[in-house]
Design a protein around this motif. Structure first.
Motif, PDB file in Angstrom:
ATOM      1  N   ARG A  73       1.020  -1.211  -0.007  1.00  0.00           N
ATOM      2  CA  ARG A  73       0.001   0.024   0.075  1.00  0.00           C
ATOM      3  C   ARG A  73       0.953   1.432   0.198  1.00  0.00           C
ATOM      4  O   ARG A  73       1.977   1.185   0.325  1.00  0.00           O
ATOM      5  CB  ARG A  73      -0.940  -0.110   1.169  1.00  0.00           C
ATOM      6  CG  ARG A  73      -0.313   0.314   2.480  1.00  0.00           C
ATOM      7  CD  ARG A  73      -1.076   0.464   3.727  1.00  0.00           C
ATOM      8  NE  ARG A  73      -0.630   0.858   4.962  1.00  0.00           N
ATOM      9  CZ  ARG A  73      -0.044   0.028   5.752  1.00  0.00           C
ATOM     10  NH1 ARG A  73      -0.048  -1.263   5.619  1.00  0.00           N
ATOM     11  NH2 ARG A  73       0.525   0.737   6.848  1.00  0.00           N
ATOM     12  N   VAL A  74       0.257   2.523  -0.247  1.00  0.00           N
ATOM     13  CA  VAL A  74       1.072   3.749  -0.387  1.00  0.00           C
ATOM     14  C   VAL A  74       0.149   4.577   0.541  1.00  0.00           C
ATOM     15  O   VAL A  74      -0.980   4.795   0.404  1.00  0.00           O
ATOM     16  CB  VAL A  74       0.790   4.352  -1.762  1.00  0.00           C
ATOM     17  CG1 VAL A  74       1.464   5.614  -1.613  1.00  0.00           C
ATOM     18  CG2 VAL A  74       1.717   3.506  -2.702  1.00  0.00           C
ATOM     19  N   ASP A  75       0.876   5.054   1.681  1.00  0.00           N
ATOM     20  CA  ASP A  75       0.183   6.091   2.834  1.00  0.00           C
ATOM     21  C   ASP A  75       0.874   7.417   2.333  1.00  0.00           C
ATOM     22  O   ASP A  75       1.993   7.633   2.134  1.00  0.00           O
ATOM     23  CB  ASP A  75       0.891   5.571   4.037  1.00  0.00           C
ATOM     24  CG  ASP A  75       0.428   4.373   4.557  1.00  0.00           C
ATOM     25  OD1 ASP A  75      -0.530   3.598   3.977  1.00  0.00           O
ATOM     26  OD2 ASP A  75       1.221   3.472   5.158  1.00  0.00           O
ATOM     27  N   ASN A  76      -0.252   8.226   2.409  1.00  0.00           N
ATOM     28  CA  ASN A  76       0.261   9.680   2.337  1.00  0.00           C
ATOM     29  C   ASN A  76       0.773  10.281   3.769  1.00  0.00           C
ATOM     30  O   ASN A  76      -0.314  10.290   4.541  1.00  0.00           O
ATOM     31  CB  ASN A  76      -0.886  10.532   1.944  1.00  0.00           C
ATOM     32  CG  ASN A  76      -0.569  12.102   1.644  1.00  0.00           C
ATOM     33  OD1 ASN A  76       0.108  12.575   2.280  1.00  0.00           O
ATOM     34  ND2 ASN A  76      -1.500  12.623   0.864  1.00  0.00           N
ATOM     35  N   ILE A  77       1.846  10.567   3.995  1.00  0.00           N
ATOM     36  CA  ILE A  77       2.504  10.764   5.192  1.00  0.00           C
ATOM     37  C   ILE A  77       2.594  12.165   5.506  1.00  0.00           C
ATOM     38  O   ILE A  77       3.292  12.843   6.390  1.00  0.00           O
ATOM     39  CB  ILE A  77       3.637  10.027   5.611  1.00  0.00           C
ATOM     40  CG1 ILE A  77       4.729  10.288   4.528  1.00  0.00           C
ATOM     41  CG2 ILE A  77       3.372   8.337   5.680  1.00  0.00           C
ATOM     42  CD1 ILE A  77       6.199   9.771   4.609  1.00  0.00           C
ATOM     43  N   GLY A  78       2.328  12.892   4.263  1.00  0.00           N
ATOM     44  CA  GLY A  78       2.631  14.430   4.214  1.00  0.00           C
ATOM     45  C   GLY A  78       1.393  15.225   4.686  1.00  0.00           C
ATOM     46  O   GLY A  78       0.303  14.653   5.227  1.00  0.00           O
ATOM     47  N   ASP A  79       1.352  16.622   4.301  1.00  0.00           N
ATOM     48  CA  ASP A  79       0.329  17.389   4.726  1.00  0.00           C
ATOM     49  C   ASP A  79      -0.397  17.963   3.511  1.00  0.00           C
ATOM     50  O   ASP A  79      -1.157  18.967   3.617  1.00  0.00           O
ATOM     51  CB  ASP A  79       0.813  18.772   5.700  1.00  0.00           C
ATOM     52  CG  ASP A  79       1.946  19.237   5.271  1.00  0.00           C
ATOM     53  OD1 ASP A  79       2.570  19.114   3.822  1.00  0.00           O
ATOM     54  OD2 ASP A  79       2.415  20.309   5.864  1.00  0.00           O
ATOM     55  N   ARG A  80       0.028  17.389   2.338  1.00  0.00           N
ATOM     56  CA  ARG A  80      -0.668  17.816   1.035  1.00  0.00           C
ATOM     57  C   ARG A  80      -1.260  16.839   0.602  1.00  0.00           C
ATOM     58  O   ARG A  80      -0.773  15.600   0.840  1.00  0.00           O
ATOM     59  CB  ARG A  80       0.239  18.423   0.164  1.00  0.00           C
ATOM     60  CG  ARG A  80       1.262  19.439   0.877  1.00  0.00           C
ATOM     61  CD  ARG A  80       1.969  20.013  -0.182  1.00  0.00           C
ATOM     62  NE  ARG A  80       3.241  20.848   0.009  1.00  0.00           N
ATOM     63  CZ  ARG A  80       4.112  21.252  -0.458  1.00  0.00           C
ATOM     64  NH1 ARG A  80       4.092  21.115  -1.886  1.00  0.00           N
ATOM     65  NH2 ARG A  80       5.131  22.195   0.009  1.00  0.00           N
ATOM     66  N   SER A  81      -2.333  16.768  -0.145  1.00  0.00           N
ATOM     67  CA  SER A  81      -2.897  15.855  -1.059  1.00  0.00           C
ATOM     68  C   SER A  81      -2.028  15.738  -2.298  1.00  0.00           C
ATOM     69  O   SER A  81      -1.276  16.543  -2.585  1.00  0.00           O
ATOM     70  CB  SER A  81      -4.473  16.310  -1.514  1.00  0.00           C
ATOM     71  OG  SER A  81      -5.394  16.378  -0.552  1.00  0.00           O
ATOM     72  N   ILE A  82      -2.046  14.412  -2.769  1.00  0.00           N
ATOM     73  CA  ILE A  82      -1.097  14.118  -3.903  1.00  0.00           C
ATOM     74  C   ILE A  82      -2.104  13.534  -5.221  1.00  0.00           C
ATOM     75  O   ILE A  82      -3.082  12.633  -4.740  1.00  0.00           O
ATOM     76  CB  ILE A  82      -0.184  13.000  -3.622  1.00  0.00           C
ATOM     77  CG1 ILE A  82       0.452  13.425  -2.385  1.00  0.00           C
ATOM     78  CG2 ILE A  82       0.568  12.623  -4.674  1.00  0.00           C
ATOM     79  CD1 ILE A  82       1.485  12.153  -1.926  1.00  0.00           C
TER      80      ILE A  82
END
Length: 874
Positions: A73-82
């Motif tokens: 899986r890929v997790d968004n660990i930042g504070d922006r949408s990708i």
């Protein structure tokens, strides 16, 4: 017109290559970066993280499917949408040396040999959200459903990368996440394209085919020279016993915290290590009731143990349990009851009862059962650093660290461990460390290959004669790969900067896959031919030497261990590896012919600086504490009333000093600062206990003024011993001239009791004198506080002697004079003034008592009254 058309075609290809998210052709891939985007954007921050769940197959063989499938899986660990997330699989060239097992994962810009097409993953991924993926790619080139593949046609270990591109809000298209791992290829399954290149070996007209290529296009493993597999299974833990506690069950055992109990319990690190190992040798039977035993359990042939996993016989033969004796000492003490100190730096601080006694006893029983069914070797006590031992320079301490651990292992586990081989925790030694091994009569050592420089031809078995030692080398990058798995991944201290992988970016699955590949690497990478040039970057251990040494404090989960064991069983069963028991390896070391010298690992630094945190001040303090402990032990006497021996009573203090010099498992200033703080605490705690021991035996001060009955009367004293063992001591005195005090010699003071002493004293003066009295052990350790006595000897000394002589002489002279005059019939001049007696006195002088009585009564005198003086008649 043809020129314009050709130019348009070239421009179209260039434009296609510049579009983000479009893969370059395989022929152009090696010139591109690992990100799949503009190289200028590679330093941009990571916005996402890839979690690898599995790679199938984990090791490629002839029976594997011709596809490599990666899921996760890929997790968004930042504070922006990708947005516009896409994913693809990439591979690099096979690693050519053991160092490539880590450099290929640590390189910020690795070369890509083949890359698959980008696949759409998600239109948008908000912060905190995850999206799963599963992608497959053919092993061979052009054999996949889309006509593309990884192009793997030879055996080897291949670096792989899962690359995710996307566009973060307020940003440009870039690689937002990447995960790297290694794919071991032991052999290859059938393939139609490769089959076309097959040449019958009996056909002399055709050109030779690919080595190992079969008529069906499969590629077999190189079994001509199987790897000699020997794998250590470390069982150790950082020191947990609180310092400054005496042994022999004379004081409650103290731990610094409950971490050990948690590690031994279900789900803990040490419990997982032992549970995994039991899948190879079998699981011990459980008794239904009864407390855990503190002694080795008796064998019970009536109840067979559960069988190990199928096919584990060869694996069990190749494995050896490497145990830290400090761990066994700690766990056994825990099983008998313990306390947890509220302040480990203070041996006399308050403590609370420990809760892990039953857990420790059960785990120790399981370990005994397991150890009785496999090879066992002792690690240095508490992973003591060899360079530090050499700096301290105490022979007894060195032997306790390197030679006695085997005896401790045998006594607690009830086995006969392998002798003669030392496995330093750091994996490297310098000349001082080699001297320490020689001093302890240890002849062989296991060293990382980057710490031994061959002085002649490299040896594929990794065995070298280094001075007075023989060394079995192992690949440090493989150790680093094994250190990266588990619940507490780490990077060993010997890892150069170029091989240090950012483990925070890698998931459990990717780290496990790389460890599997590292384990398989020695069996897959065949040694170079004898005619090959040895001047290249080839490591001393390459190819068919498979001496595997995981880090001391590694933390594999049961799933990690199962994957490693499955890979090892596959290698052994396929014939790519053969089991080499550790006792056989140690025996064969004596025949090592290649020579080498110790060297500092390139890119790491001096071994003495990496492995030791010992300062000159700490060195002197440890040396002083150890010497004092030996001297104090030499003064103690074994007692029938106490189970503890002097050695068991005092040895924990020396063991504390070994715990103070343990090797750092990882490098870094924060680690060294932490170890130095712990070192100071242990040194100070031991010094405090030694001072307490000295103050526990003392002279009871009578106080006031002491008066002797005569000039030879003894001085009466009492000495007290609060220790658990009797102690032999001596009294030393200091007195002024005129007072002599005899030497009592050696006196034995009973344990936890007092003894009265008569100190022989002779005084030659009647004046009050001051006597200083000190107590020390027979070995010279001061005991208690000295006392000062004010003593009056009641003697007159020389003047009285002279007066007596003069009086005696005068008496003799006067007596002689009187006799002289009497013999001559002359009155003594001394009687000249005496009156002459009258008739009555003469008569009375010659009569008896009754007659004198009657005569005096007739005279009218009382019986006892004398007549009055009267003048003589003329």
């Amino acid at each position: 017109m043809q020129v314009v058309t050709a130019l348009a075609a070239v421009l179209g290809v260039v434009a296609l290559l510049l579009l983000p998210g479009v893969a370059a052709p395989a022929s152009a891939v090696p010139e591109t970066s690992a990100t799949g985007a503009d190289p200028a954007q590679q330093s941009s921050p990571r916005f996402a993280r890839i979690v690898i769940d599995s790679m199938t197959p984990s090791i490629v063989t002839t029976t594997s499917r011709p596809l490599v499938t990666v899921s996760g899986r890929v997790d968004n660990i930042g504070d922006r949408s990708i947005s516009n997330l896409s994913i693809r699989l990439e591979r690099g060239d096979p690693v050519s040396s053991a160092s490539g097992l880590r450099t290929q994962l640590a390189d910020d810009d690795p070369a890509i040999a083949v890359a698959g097409p980008f696949e759409t993953l998600s239109e948008s991924l908000a912060p905190g959200e995850s999206v799963g993926f599963r992608m497959s790619m053919a092993l061979s080139a052009g054999s996949g459903p889309d006509g593309q593949g990884l192009g793997i046609s030879e055996t080897g270990v291949y670096p792989m990368q899962v690359n995710v591109n996307g566009t973060p809000d307020y940003g440009n298209p870039a690689q937002v996440a990447g995960s790297r791992m290694l794919l071991p290829v032991l052999s290859l399954p059938p393939d139609e394209n490769r089959a076309r290149n097959y040449v019958d070996p009996t056909d002399e007209t055709g050109s030779p085919s690919v080595p190992g290529l079969g008529p069906d296009g499969s590629v077999s493993a190189d079994l001509a020279s199987p790897a000699r597999m020997t794998m250590l299974w470390p069982m150790a833990a950082p020191p947990q016993l609180a310092p400054g506690v005496l042994g022999g069950n004379t004081e409650p055992v103290r731990l610094i915290n409950e971490d050990m109990a948690r590690s031994l319990d279900t789900g803990g690190r040490l419990n997982e290590l032992l549970k995994s190992l039991q899948k190879v040798v079998g699981t011990p039977p459980r008794e239904e009731s009864g407390p855990p035993s503190s002694e080795p359990p008796a064998e019970s042939p009536a109840e067979p143990a559960p069988a190990a996993m199928p096919g584990s016989e060869k694996l069990a033969e190749s494995m050896c349990l490497a145990v830290d004796p400090d761990l066994l000492v700690t766990v056994r003490a825990m099983s008998l009851g313990y306390e947890v100190s509220t302040n480990p730096a203070d041996p006399t601080s308050a403590a609370r009862p420990g809760n892990g006694s039953e857990i420790a006893g059960r785990w120790l029983d399981d370990l005994r059962w397991t150890a009785s069914r496999m090879c066992v070797v002792a690690l240095p006590f508490a992973q003591a650093d060899l360079t530090s031992l050499a700096r301290i320079g105490n022979t007894g301490l060195t032997e306790s660290a390197l030679r006695k651990p085997a005896d401790i292992i045998d006594a607690i586990l009830g086995v006969r461990s392998v002798r003669g081989l030392s496995v330093p925790a750091l994996g490297a030694i310098d000349d001082a460390g080699a001297d320490a091994l020689a001093e302890a009569a240890v002849t062989s050592v296991a060293l990382a290959s980057n710490s031994v420089a061959p002085t002649g031809r490299r040896d594929d078995t990794g065995r070298y004669r280094v001075g007075r030692l023989t060394a079995q080398t192992f690949d440090a990058p493989i150790t680093a790969s094994l250190a990266a798995i588990g619940t507490a991944p780490s990077t060993p201290a010997l890892t150069p900067k170029s091989q240090q992988v950012d483990l925070t970016d890698e998931s459990t699955g990717s780290r496990r896959q790389s460890a599997i590949a590292a384990l398989a690497y020695p069996a897959i990478a065949a040694p170079q031919p004898d005619s090959a040039d040895d001047s290249g970057p080839r490591n001393p251990v390459v190819g068919r030497s498979a001496f595997l040494v995981p880090p001391t404090y590694w933390s594999p989960t049961v799933a990690d261990s199962d994957a490693l064991f499955a890979t090892a069983r596959l290698l052994l069963e396929s014939g790519a590896a053969t089991p080499t028991p550790l006792p056989s390896l140690v025996q064969e070391l004596n025949t090592a012919g290649a020579t080498g010298r110790l060297t500092d690992p390139p890119g790491v630094g001096p071994v003495g600086r990496i492995g030791s945190v010992l300062t000159s001040q700490a060195t002197a303090a440890i040396r002083r504490n150890v010497e004092d402990s030996w001297q104090f032990e030499g003064a103690l006497v074994r007692s029938a009333d106490v189970a503890a021996t002097p050695e068991r009573y005092m040895s924990p203090l020396r063991e504390d000093q070994l715990r103070a010099i343990r090797s750092p498992d990882v490098a870094g200033s924060a680690v060294y600062t932490h170890l130095r703080r712990l070192q100071e605490e242990r040194i100070d705690a031991v010094a405090s206990t030694l001072h307490r021991l000295g103050q526990s035996v003392t002279i009871l001060d009578p106080g006031g003024r002491y008066t002797l009955a005569s000039e030879r009367s003894p001085v009466l004293l009492a000495v007290r011993n609060d220790l658990a063992l009797p102690v032999r001591a001596r009294l030393t005195t200091s007195a002024p001239e005129g007072v002599e005090i005899g030497d009592l010699g050696v006196i034995e003071i009973p344990a936890r009791g007092t003894r009265q002493i008569q100190l022989p004293t002779r005084g030659e003066t009647s004046e009050a004198v001051t006597i200083d009295i000190r107590l020390a052990t027979v070995t010279g350790v001061p005991l208690g506080q000295p006392i000062t006595l004010q003593v009056h000897t009641n003697a007159y000394g020389k003047p009285l002697f002279y007066i007596t002589i003069v009086a005696g002489v005068a008496l003799v002279l006067l007596t002689a004079r009187r006799l002289w005059h009497r013999f001559r019939g002359q009155p003594d001049p001394a009687d000249a003034d005496r009156p002459e007696p009258d008739e009555l006195e003469r008569m009375l002088a010659g009569s008896g008592y009754q007659e004198r009585r009657r005569t005096l009564q007739g005279e009218g005198r009382p019986p006892g009254e004398e007549p009055e003086d009267h003048p003589h008649d003329p």
